[in-house]
Design a protein around this motif. Structure first.
Motif, PDB file in Angstrom:
ATOM      1  N   THR A   1       0.839  -1.194   0.000  1.00 54.36           N
ATOM      2  CA  THR A   1       0.000   0.000   0.000  1.00 54.36           C
ATOM      3  C   THR A   1       0.882   1.255   0.000  1.00 54.36           C
ATOM      4  N   MET A   2       0.374   2.299  -0.624  1.00 54.54           N
ATOM      5  CA  MET A   2       1.110   3.557  -0.648  1.00 54.54           C
ATOM      6  C   MET A   2       1.019   4.215   0.725  1.00 54.54           C
ATOM      7  N   ASN A   3       2.064   4.899   1.100  1.00 57.16           N
ATOM      8  CA  ASN A   3       2.074   5.623   2.347  1.00 57.16           C
ATOM      9  C   ASN A   3       1.323   6.945   2.158  1.00 57.16           C
ATOM     10  N   VAL A   4       0.156   7.027   2.762  1.00 59.77           N
ATOM     11  CA  VAL A   4      -0.721   8.182   2.568  1.00 59.77           C
ATOM     12  C   VAL A   4      -0.048   9.478   3.018  1.00 59.77           C
ATOM     13  N   GLU A   5       0.632   9.424   4.166  1.00 62.78           N
ATOM     14  CA  GLU A   5       1.310  10.627   4.662  1.00 62.78           C
ATOM     15  C   GLU A   5       2.340  11.121   3.646  1.00 62.78           C
ATOM     16  N   HIS A   6       3.070  10.185   3.063  1.00 57.38           N
ATOM     17  CA  HIS A   6       4.072  10.527   2.065  1.00 57.38           C
ATOM     18  C   HIS A   6       3.414  11.140   0.826  1.00 57.38           C
ATOM     19  N   ILE A   8       0.609  12.702   0.683  1.00 54.28           N
ATOM     20  CA  ILE A   8       0.110  14.032   1.024  1.00 54.28           C
ATOM     21  C   ILE A   8       1.251  15.047   1.040  1.00 54.28           C
ATOM     22  N   SER A   9       2.407  14.648   1.565  1.00 58.88           N
ATOM     23  CA  SER A   9       3.537  15.586   1.578  1.00 58.88           C
ATOM     24  C   SER A   9       3.985  15.916   0.154  1.00 58.88           C
ATOM     25  N   GLU A  13       3.891  19.668  -1.775  1.00 58.54           N
ATOM     26  CA  GLU A  13       5.001  20.203  -2.580  1.00 58.54           C
ATOM     27  C   GLU A  13       4.531  20.632  -3.958  1.00 58.54           C
ATOM     28  N   GLU A  14       3.691  19.804  -4.584  1.00 58.41           N
ATOM     29  CA  GLU A  14       3.214  20.104  -5.936  1.00 58.41           C
ATOM     30  C   GLU A  14       2.270  21.306  -5.942  1.00 58.41           C
ATOM     31  N   ILE A  15       1.456  21.435  -4.911  1.00 61.01           N
ATOM     32  CA  ILE A  15       0.568  22.598  -4.822  1.00 61.01           C
ATOM     33  C   ILE A  15       1.408  23.861  -4.679  1.00 61.01           C
ATOM     34  N   ARG A  16       2.467  23.776  -3.882  1.00 56.28           N
ATOM     35  CA  ARG A  16       3.373  24.927  -3.733  1.00 56.28           C
ATOM     36  C   ARG A  16       4.050  25.266  -5.060  1.00 56.28           C
ATOM     37  N   ARG A  17       4.459  24.232  -5.793  1.00 57.57           N
ATOM     38  CA  ARG A  17       5.167  24.448  -7.059  1.00 57.57           C
ATOM     39  C   ARG A  17       4.252  25.079  -8.110  1.00 57.57           C
ATOM     40  N   LEU A  18       3.020  24.603  -8.183  1.00 58.84           N
ATOM     41  CA  LEU A  18       2.109  25.023  -9.252  1.00 58.84           C
ATOM     42  C   LEU A  18       1.183  26.170  -8.853  1.00 58.84           C
ATOM     43  N   GLY A  19       1.025  26.364  -7.554  1.00 60.27           N
ATOM     44  CA  GLY A  19       0.034  27.320  -7.076  1.00 60.27           C
ATOM     45  C   GLY A  19       0.534  28.752  -6.990  1.00 60.27           C
ATOM     46  N   THR A  20      -0.363  29.622  -6.573  1.00 61.52           N
ATOM     47  CA  THR A  20      -0.036  31.023  -6.362  1.00 61.52           C
ATOM     48  C   THR A  20      -0.544  31.429  -4.981  1.00 61.52           C
ATOM     49  N   LYS A  21       0.128  32.408  -4.390  1.00 60.65           N
ATOM     50  CA  LYS A  21      -0.288  32.900  -3.072  1.00 60.65           C
ATOM     51  C   LYS A  21      -1.363  33.955  -3.237  1.00 60.65           C
ATOM     52  N   ASN A  22      -2.369  33.894  -2.361  1.00 68.63           N
ATOM     53  CA  ASN A  22      -3.395  34.932  -2.370  1.00 68.63           C
ATOM     54  C   ASN A  22      -3.013  36.043  -1.388  1.00 68.63           C
ATOM     55  N   ALA A  23      -3.900  37.004  -1.197  1.00 68.28           N
ATOM     56  CA  ALA A  23      -3.629  38.150  -0.329  1.00 68.28           C
ATOM     57  C   ALA A  23      -3.323  37.729   1.110  1.00 68.28           C
ATOM     58  N   PHE A  35      -4.238  18.522 -12.138  1.00 70.43           N
ATOM     59  CA  PHE A  35      -4.567  17.295 -12.852  1.00 70.43           C
ATOM     60  C   PHE A  35      -3.805  17.178 -14.169  1.00 70.43           C
ATOM     61  N   ALA A  36      -3.633  18.316 -14.850  1.00 70.92           N
ATOM     62  CA  ALA A  36      -3.005  18.304 -16.175  1.00 70.92           C
ATOM     63  C   ALA A  36      -1.485  18.275 -16.106  1.00 70.92           C
ATOM     64  N   ASP A  37      -0.918  18.536 -14.923  1.00 70.89           N
ATOM     65  CA  ASP A  37       0.529  18.597 -14.789  1.00 70.89           C
ATOM     66  C   ASP A  37       1.146  17.211 -14.958  1.00 70.89           C
ATOM     67  N   GLU A  38       2.156  17.135 -15.826  1.00 67.01           N
ATOM     68  CA  GLU A  38       2.758  15.838 -16.133  1.00 67.01           C
ATOM     69  C   GLU A  38       3.434  15.209 -14.922  1.00 67.01           C
ATOM     70  N   LYS A  39       4.123  16.030 -14.136  1.00 65.55           N
ATOM     71  CA  LYS A  39       4.808  15.501 -12.955  1.00 65.55           C
ATOM     72  C   LYS A  39       3.789  14.909 -11.968  1.00 65.55           C
ATOM     73  N   CYS A  40       2.684  15.627 -11.763  1.00 67.28           N
ATOM     74  CA  CYS A  40       1.628  15.137 -10.870  1.00 67.28           C
ATOM     75  C   CYS A  40       1.021  13.840 -11.405  1.00 67.28           C
ATOM     76  N   ALA A  41       0.820  13.794 -12.710  1.00 64.74           N
ATOM     77  CA  ALA A  41       0.243  12.595 -13.316  1.00 64.74           C
ATOM     78  C   ALA A  41       1.124  11.380 -13.051  1.00 64.74           C
ATOM     79  N   ASN A  42       2.447  11.593 -13.055  1.00 69.72           N
ATOM     80  CA  ASN A  42       3.367  10.484 -12.806  1.00 69.72           C
ATOM     81  C   ASN A  42       3.508  10.168 -11.316  1.00 69.72           C
ATOM     82  N   LEU A  43       3.353  11.185 -10.476  1.00 67.45           N
ATOM     83  CA  LEU A  43       3.527  11.003  -9.036  1.00 67.45           C
ATOM     84  C   LEU A  43       2.354  10.285  -8.387  1.00 67.45           C
ATOM     85  N   PHE A  44       1.151  10.703  -8.759  1.00 70.41           N
ATOM     86  CA  PHE A  44      -0.039  10.235  -8.048  1.00 70.41           C
ATOM     87  C   PHE A  44      -0.858   9.277  -8.881  1.00 70.41           C
ATOM     88  N   GLU A  45      -0.996   8.050  -8.372  1.00 70.39           N
ATOM     89  CA  GLU A  45      -1.872   7.091  -9.047  1.00 70.39           C
ATOM     90  C   GLU A  45      -3.311   7.534  -8.898  1.00 70.39           C
TER      91      GLU A  45
END
Length: 82
Positions: A1-6, A8-9, A13-23, A35-45
Motif C-alpha cells: 500500500t502507498m504511504n498516505v502521509e508521504h 500528502i507531503s 510540494e506540488e501545490i506549492r510548485r504550481l500554485g499562487t499565493k493569495n492576499a 490534474f493536467a501537470d505531467e509531474k503530478c500525473a506520474n507522481l499520483f496514481e
C-alpha cells in the motif's frame, strides 16, 4: 500500500510548485492545473484520493466532495497549513 502521509507531503510540494499565493498568503491551485501537470500525473496514481485524504486531515480545502477532471477544473485547492 502507498504511504498516505508521504503522498500528502508530495501533494503539498506540488501545490506549492504550481500554485499562487493569495492576499492572505495562502497557496492555492486550480484542480485542472494540478490534474493536467505531467509531474503530478506520474507522481499520483489516485490524485483525487490523495486530495480527499489531505482534505480529511485539514491540510487542503476545496469546494465539494469529489473532483472530476473537466467538470471541476476551475475548483481552487487551497493549502491550509505550511
Amino acid at each position: 500500500t502507498m504511504n498516505v502521509e508521504h503522498e500528502i507531503s508530495l501533494l503539498v510540494e506540488e501545490i506549492r510548485r504550481l500554485g499562487t499565493k493569495n492576499a492572505n498568503g495562502q497557496v492555492s491551485v486550480k484542480f485542472g492545473v494540478l490534474f493536467a501537470d505531467e509531474k503530478c500525473a506520474n507522481l499520483f496514481e489516485a490524485l483525487v484520493g490523495t486530495l480527499k485524504a489531505a482534505k480529511r486531515r485539514k491540510i487542503v480545502t476545496y469546494q465539494g466532495e469529489l473532483l472530476l477532471q473537466g467538470v471541476h477544473d476551475d475548483v481552487d485547492i487551497m493549502l491550509l497549513q505550511d
